[in-house]
Scaffold this active site. Sequence first.
Site: not given
Length: 153
Positions: A88-90, A81
């Site tokens: 950041i993939c959040l 992620n």
Amino acid sequence: MANSNLPRRIIKETQRLLSEPAPGISASPSEENMRYFNVMILGPTQSPYEGGVFKLELFLPEEYPMAAPKVRFLTKIYHPNIDKLGRICLDILKDKWSPALQIRTVLLSIQALLSAPNPDDPLSENIAKHWKSNEAEAVETAKEWTRLYASGA
């Protein structure tokens, strides 16, 4: 703290981050720009990142808290992620952001992401494929990168 033009909310959040740091997380504002934070997150125990010290940068845009903070890893990390640029993939940094959330919540969520990588919502396709096809090997690579890049950052 040179906070002449800062909204009260940012001042309050900064004071709380400094006086009551979250376990395993430190965030300190830059002297030159109080919207820019130097962040360190310790790799959570029982994760491939255990023992690592990860440096991140966090920036509060002018629109904060109506817009999410901008956060990225400065320390290289092997995680499905997080891409090679540290992005950041959040969800809460993107479409699930709410002004009710705080810097502290964001940092705790990033720390939790280190404990629970999600290869089904990847930012790094190659790492996600590796994670899904051979998780044990991917975890070993993540541990190796932690030793190489995050020991005593």
